[in-house]
Scaffold this motif. Structure first.
Motif, PDB file in Angstrom:
ATOM      1  N   LYS A 164       0.813  -1.214   0.000  1.00  0.00           N
ATOM      2  CA  LYS A 164       0.000   0.000   0.000  1.00  0.00           C
ATOM      3  C   LYS A 164       0.849   1.268   0.000  1.00  0.00           C
ATOM      4  O   LYS A 164       0.314   2.359  -0.199  1.00  0.00           O
ATOM      5  CB  LYS A 164      -0.953   0.004   1.208  1.00  0.00           C
ATOM      6  N   THR A 165       2.154   1.126   0.211  1.00  0.00           N
ATOM      7  CA  THR A 165       3.059   2.283   0.174  1.00  0.00           C
ATOM      8  C   THR A 165       4.298   1.917  -0.625  1.00  0.00           C
ATOM      9  O   THR A 165       4.652   0.733  -0.754  1.00  0.00           O
ATOM     10  CB  THR A 165       3.496   2.706   1.588  1.00  0.00           C
ATOM     11  N   ALA A 166       4.974   2.947  -1.137  1.00  0.00           N
ATOM     12  CA  ALA A 166       6.207   2.717  -1.896  1.00  0.00           C
ATOM     13  C   ALA A 166       7.290   2.110  -1.000  1.00  0.00           C
ATOM     14  O   ALA A 166       8.056   1.249  -1.433  1.00  0.00           O
ATOM     15  CB  ALA A 166       6.697   4.021  -2.508  1.00  0.00           C
ATOM     16  N   GLY A 167       7.329   2.539   0.247  1.00  0.00           N
ATOM     17  CA  GLY A 167       8.316   1.999   1.176  1.00  0.00           C
ATOM     18  C   GLY A 167       8.107   0.521   1.437  1.00  0.00           C
ATOM     19  O   GLY A 167       9.060  -0.264   1.451  1.00  0.00           O
ATOM     20  N   ALA A 168       6.853   0.129   1.635  1.00  0.00           N
ATOM     21  CA  ALA A 168       6.542  -1.282   1.850  1.00  0.00           C
ATOM     22  C   ALA A 168       6.880  -2.090   0.608  1.00  0.00           C
ATOM     23  O   ALA A 168       7.389  -3.216   0.698  1.00  0.00           O
ATOM     24  CB  ALA A 168       5.066  -1.442   2.209  1.00  0.00           C
ATOM     25  N   LEU A 211       7.881 -11.042   6.512  1.00  0.00           N
ATOM     26  CA  LEU A 211       8.133 -10.137   7.628  1.00  0.00           C
ATOM     27  C   LEU A 211       7.452  -8.816   7.331  1.00  0.00           C
ATOM     28  O   LEU A 211       7.604  -8.268   6.235  1.00  0.00           O
ATOM     29  CB  LEU A 211       9.634  -9.943   7.825  1.00  0.00           C
ATOM     30  N   HIS A 212       6.720  -8.296   8.294  1.00  0.00           N
ATOM     31  CA  HIS A 212       5.988  -7.061   8.057  1.00  0.00           C
ATOM     32  C   HIS A 212       6.968  -5.940   7.736  1.00  0.00           C
ATOM     33  O   HIS A 212       7.970  -5.759   8.435  1.00  0.00           O
ATOM     34  CB  HIS A 212       5.149  -6.692   9.281  1.00  0.00           C
ATOM     35  N   PRO A 213       6.719  -5.186   6.656  1.00  0.00           N
ATOM     36  CA  PRO A 213       7.686  -4.159   6.236  1.00  0.00           C
ATOM     37  C   PRO A 213       7.896  -3.038   7.236  1.00  0.00           C
ATOM     38  O   PRO A 213       8.919  -2.346   7.187  1.00  0.00           O
ATOM     39  CB  PRO A 213       7.086  -3.630   4.930  1.00  0.00           C
ATOM     40  N   ALA A 214       6.962  -2.822   8.147  1.00  0.00           N
ATOM     41  CA  ALA A 214       7.121  -1.755   9.146  1.00  0.00           C
ATOM     42  C   ALA A 214       7.637  -2.291  10.476  1.00  0.00           C
ATOM     43  O   ALA A 214       8.603  -1.777  11.037  1.00  0.00           O
ATOM     44  CB  ALA A 214       5.801  -1.018   9.357  1.00  0.00           C
ATOM     45  N   SER A 215       7.008  -3.357  10.979  1.00  0.00           N
ATOM     46  CA  SER A 215       7.351  -3.861  12.313  1.00  0.00           C
ATOM     47  C   SER A 215       8.434  -4.934  12.297  1.00  0.00           C
ATOM     48  O   SER A 215       9.108  -5.157  13.309  1.00  0.00           O
ATOM     49  CB  SER A 215       6.104  -4.435  12.992  1.00  0.00           C
ATOM     50  N   GLY A 216       8.594  -5.616  11.170  1.00  0.00           N
ATOM     51  CA  GLY A 216       9.548  -6.723  11.099  1.00  0.00           C
ATOM     52  C   GLY A 216       9.014  -8.013  11.684  1.00  0.00           C
ATOM     53  O   GLY A 216       9.698  -9.041  11.669  1.00  0.00           O
ATOM     54  N   GLU A 217       7.790  -7.978  12.193  1.00  0.00           N
ATOM     55  CA  GLU A 217       7.181  -9.176  12.780  1.00  0.00           C
ATOM     56  C   GLU A 217       6.692 -10.111  11.678  1.00  0.00           C
ATOM     57  O   GLU A 217       6.243  -9.662  10.620  1.00  0.00           O
ATOM     58  CB  GLU A 217       6.010  -8.790  13.686  1.00  0.00           C
ATOM     59  N   PRO A 218       6.745 -11.438  11.908  1.00  0.00           N
ATOM     60  CA  PRO A 218       6.258 -12.381  10.894  1.00  0.00           C
ATOM     61  C   PRO A 218       4.747 -12.295  10.716  1.00  0.00           C
ATOM     62  O   PRO A 218       4.003 -12.144  11.687  1.00  0.00           O
ATOM     63  CB  PRO A 218       6.685 -13.750  11.439  1.00  0.00           C
TER      64      PRO A 218
END
Length: 311
Positions: free
Chosen positions: A154-158, A283-290
């Protein structure tokens, strides 16, 4: 005025350079630490949207521990496709990603002569109904008649972080396939549960693929989850993502996906290839959590599973 509009439509993402990255060049830092894709890096440097300690910086700038690196992130201004009313089944969604359950008979995004009626068109309409402008960014695709999980950023960063995970094998895709026969032949040919055979384009039928010398590396892992005399259920995972990879590998092994008219034969029990994107793990692109997302088997594949269970 132009500068004010630019600031209003963007924000800065900031990082403090850790000691272990002292001496690293700026572009390498964006790639390896901030997970900015090559395309995004090119745009950022061209638009002078990369800063070190508040000043615009070039690609070869050597960083020091404690430097503040910032990149300009622009808000989405278009969907990238035409929003079109249609149903989407959301399996998972948050501020960074969304996972949809793709039905059979639908492309993931416009391609060739098809510009409407795709999952991307329907997702754009879904966002529009919520009053959001989100560029449609599919991370991977499924064949038209393959069902299951499809991940969108949903974002360019993700997008940049997830593309990096995909390239390094950290984004795991698992599939379920109902194949013809009891699976014994497949296990006999590949006792380790891995098919490692190169795949290339059929020179006589460019829309088809085949196992061939000189093709691109293709690695498929499998296990027989349910066994029947007419059909068996396989659980599969991919190391590579070649076009039609699972279908080509299984057909070559003499164990075609049920209903696959391109690489096998028609079936009286299902009108398409019985292949389903069962699970995504990343891995979640913001939190790093699986994050693990699963899609239930569709009704037409459940018919085949019931046949296996009844034997």
């Amino acid at each position: 005025m132009k500068g004010k509009r630019r600031e209003k439509n963007s924000s800065l993402k900031k990082y403090i350079v850790a000691a272990r990255y002292d001496g690293m060049e700026l572009e390498q830092y964006l790639k390896e630490v901030m997970s900015v894709s090559a395309r995004q890096r090119q745009k950022l440097f061209f638009s002078r949207g990369v800063y070190v300690n508040g000043s615009s910086a070039h690609t070869k700038r050597v960083l020091k521990a404690g430097d503040m690196v910032a990149i300009r992130q622009f808000k989405d201004t278009s969907y990238g496709v035409v929003p079109e009313e249609g149903r989407v089944e959301v399996l998972y969604e948050d501020a960074e990603v969304i996972v949809l359950n793709k039905p059979a008979g639908m492309l993931v995004h416009p391609a060739g002569q098809t510009s409407t009626g795709t999952l991307a068109n329907y997702l754009a309409y879904y966002f529009k109904q919520q009053g959001q402008v989100v560029t449609i960014r599919p991370l991977h695709r499924l064949d038209r008649d393959t069902t299951g999980c499809v991940l969108f950023a949903k974002t360019a960063g993700a997008q940049g972080k997830l593309e990096a995970m995909l390239a390094t094998g950290q984004l795991h895709r698992k599939y379920g396939a109902v194949v013809c026969g009891d699976g014994a032949l497949l296990q006999e040919k590949f006792p380790a549960g891995t098919i490692n055979l190169p795949i290339g384009r059929n020179p006589l039928q460019p829309n088809r693929r085949q196992v061939m010398a000189g093709g691109k590396e293709a690695v498929t892992h499998f296990e027989v989850a349910k066994r029947g005399s007419r059909y068996s259920l396989l659980q599969l995972s991919l190391e590579t993502g070649r076009t039609h990879q699972i279908r080509v590998h299984l057909a070559h092994a003499g164990c075609p996906v049920a209903g696959d008219r391109m690489y096998g034969s028609r079936s009286r029990d299902i009108r398409r290839q019985a292949l389903h994107g069962r699970e995504l793990e990343f891995l979640h692109p913001a939190s790093g959590e699986p994050v693990v997302v699963k899609a239930p088997y569709p009704e037409d594949m459940q018919v085949l599973l019931d046949i296996i269970d009844a034997e």
